[in-house]
Design an enzyme around this catalytic site. Structure first.
Site, short mmCIF file in Angstrom:
data_model
loop_
_atom_site.label_atom_id
_atom_site.label_comp_id
_atom_site.label_asym_id
_atom_site.label_seq_id
_atom_site.Cartn_x
_atom_site.Cartn_y
_atom_site.Cartn_z
N ASN A 32 0.86 -1.19 0.00
CA ASN A 32 0.00 0.00 0.00
C ASN A 32 0.89 1.24 0.00
OD1 ASN A 32 -2.41 1.56 0.31
ND2 ASN A 32 -1.94 1.82 2.49
N HIS A 46 0.70 5.16 1.49
CA HIS A 46 -0.10 6.02 2.37
C HIS A 46 0.56 7.39 2.44
CE1 HIS A 46 -2.83 7.12 5.56
NE2 HIS A 46 -1.80 7.61 6.21
N SER A 92 4.53 6.87 2.43
CA SER A 92 5.20 5.63 2.82
C SER A 92 4.63 4.47 2.03
CB SER A 92 4.98 5.35 4.31
OG SER A 92 5.26 6.48 5.11
N ASP A 109 -3.02 1.01 8.07
CA ASP A 109 -1.81 1.79 7.77
C ASP A 109 -0.67 1.46 8.76
OD1 ASP A 109 -3.19 3.06 5.67
OD2 ASP A 109 -3.99 4.55 7.05
C1 GAR Z 1 -2.35 8.79 -3.10
O1 GAR Z 1 -1.86 10.03 -2.66
C2 GAR Z 1 -2.21 7.75 -2.01
O2 GAR Z 1 -1.10 7.98 -1.20
C3 GAR Z 1 -3.49 7.94 -1.24
O3 GAR Z 1 -4.46 8.19 -2.22
C4 GAR Z 1 -3.86 8.85 -3.32
C5 GAR Z 1 -4.28 8.13 -4.58
O4 GAR Z 1 -3.90 8.84 -5.72
N1 GAR Z 1 -3.80 6.78 -0.48
C6 GAR Z 1 -4.44 6.82 0.68
O5 GAR Z 1 -4.83 7.83 1.20
C7 GAR Z 1 -4.64 5.45 1.32
N2 GAR Z 1 -4.93 5.58 2.71
P1 GAR Z 1 -3.98 8.14 -7.14
O6 GAR Z 1 -5.39 7.54 -7.27
O7 GAR Z 1 -3.79 9.26 -8.12
O8 GAR Z 1 -2.91 7.11 -7.22
#
Ligand code: GAR
Length: 213
Positions: free
Chosen positions: A108, A110, A137, A146
């Site tokens: 994942n 985060h 991370s 997480d």
């Molecule tokens: C990313 O910034 C990721 O780190 C976050 O969602 C975004 C997805 O962007 N993830 C979380 O918050 C998970 N808890 P994307 O759809 O453009 O890859």
């Protein structure tokens, strides 16, 4: 043999795109065999279709409870026989049954320097706390939200004029660097999870992972 990756998204899918691109240019020795979203209008699904990757949506709202949704999701993923399952902006908490089924092959990303700020609104929380730095991370997923062992962190400075949007935008470019790197290591058989220890090239990583330079 080339590895098989299944990616799960809920939205834009820019991290999925970075991983698809790195597979297509040969940096990651793997194929993305399916991209699955819990939202049928997720832009990530369109990205997958453009690359002739199976794009599947499965809506959690069609299921009575978390367990039955996770079970269907698990069955779909397993039908693709993945070596690695990549959560890329997949905004659902997964049951421990699901997480256990993919132990050691579930990653994942985060948007915080874990263990700081698990959960939502990480950019705003970093700003509210007066942090000088922020980051993302990449970690192995365990049943704790997480909370799984971190592999690689990307860190950016917080500028006085930053707000949550500007932080998210700058952090996105860092995420497109760090996530493909970790997936590349995994697909080159350089990265393993043993218990709660992460090994890279047979060396145990420090708790909290390493920082991307
Ligand atoms: C990313 O910034 C990721 O780190 C976050 O969602 C975004 C997805 O962007 N993830 C979380 O918050 C998970 N808890 P994307 O759809 O453009 O890859």
């Amino acid at each position: 043999m080339s590895k098989r990756i299944v990616i799960l998204v809920s939205g834009n899918g820019s991290n999925a795109q970075a991983i698809i691109d790195a597979c297509n240019n040969g940096r990651i020795k793997a194929s993305v065999v399916a991209l699955i979203s819990n939202k049928k209008d997720a832009f990530g699904l369109q990205r997958a279709r453009k690359h002739n990757i199976d794009a599947i949506s499965i809506s959690h709202t069609d299921y009575g409870d978390r367990e039955s949704f996770d079970l269907s999701l698990l069955e779909i993923i397993q039908s693709y026989r993945p070596d690695l399952v990549v959560l890329a902006g997949f905004m659902r908490i997964l049951s421990s049954h699901f997480v256990d089924a993919f132990a050691g092959k579930l990653l994942n990303i985060h948007p915080s320097i874990l263990p700081k700020y698990p959960g939502l609104h990480t950019h705003q929380r970093a700003l509210d706390n007066g942090d000088k730095v922020h980051g993302s991370s990449v970690h192995f997923v365990t049943a704790e939200l997480d909370g799984g062992p971190v592999v690689l962190k990307g860190i950016i400075d917080i500028m006085p004029q930053d707000d949550a949007n500007s932080l998210a935008t700058r952090l996105a470019s860092t995420e497109w660097q760090i996530y493909p790197s970790v997936v590349e290591w995994f697909c080159d058989d350089r990265l393993t999870l043993i218990g709660d220890e992460v090994l890279l090239d047979n060396k145990t990583l420090p708790k909290g992972g390493i920082v991307y330079e």
